[in-house]
Write an enzyme that holds these catalytic residues in place. Sequence first.
Site: not given
Length: 288
Positions: A223, A257
């Site tokens: 991210k 995740r």
Amino acid sequence: MSLRLGRRTFADTDLLVMAIVNRTPDSFYDRGATFADDTAMARVDAVVEQGADLVDIGGVKAAPGGEVSVAEEVDRVVGFVAAVRERHPDLVISVDTWRHEVAREVCAVGADVLNDAWGGVDPRLLDVAAEHGAAVVCTHTGGAAVRTRPFRTGYDGDVVQHVLDGVLDYARRAVAAGVHRESVLVDPAHDFGKNTHHTLEVTRRLDEMVQAGWPVLVSLSNKDFVGETLDRPVDERVVGTLATTAVSAWLGARVYRVHEVAETRQVLDMVATLRGERPPARTTRGLA
């Protein structure tokens, strides 16, 4: 507390890997590599072999982009969920959607988890989860509109308290709607409705969310907060992601995740062993 995800139950010491399977042509990381049915199924087969405990199938990328109708999202994910269920009958299947219409369709063909990355914008999704006995991931987005990026985001007071208040309210609403208490997870939603300073603060204080008593899921993989922290492009964020994974595991998060399944599995196994919750795979050094 044990964690019930569809047909499977996990102990409170289990650290679970949720493998990302994008059914989108424009995902930020794999750029559509698993949009086609055959490559998507090959991805599922590979991550199961690598040690994934569940897969998370999504038909709409989180970032801004072309409009994806309900019908298009259904077309991208429902048939594929059914195929995965047939091929891997014991695999936990999660679907990344915020729409109750999509949730209903995927639950009908075997989905176990509804991963609502947009924080309950469609309250009817909880009714679907309760009806089908599905688990729900309750996220914090700070009220951000679906598929938007944060812009000059700010919070009055403590951002961690704001995140806690948001996810715990959603979790309680899920239980009130009829979702089983042991099937509700909370997710601080790294980068969603947050700048990098917010996300780093939430991460270093993740134990406060763990102590609230709900199993914590984190979605850290490649991210922007990792990229901005280390000044690395999307394809050079694995090391930073794994470092954050180790810290999050030490602080008590339970589900991860991820894109890189094998590497994440090793990190989680190492942390679990350091915490005294998993024996080493072998111990011969100094003993023979």
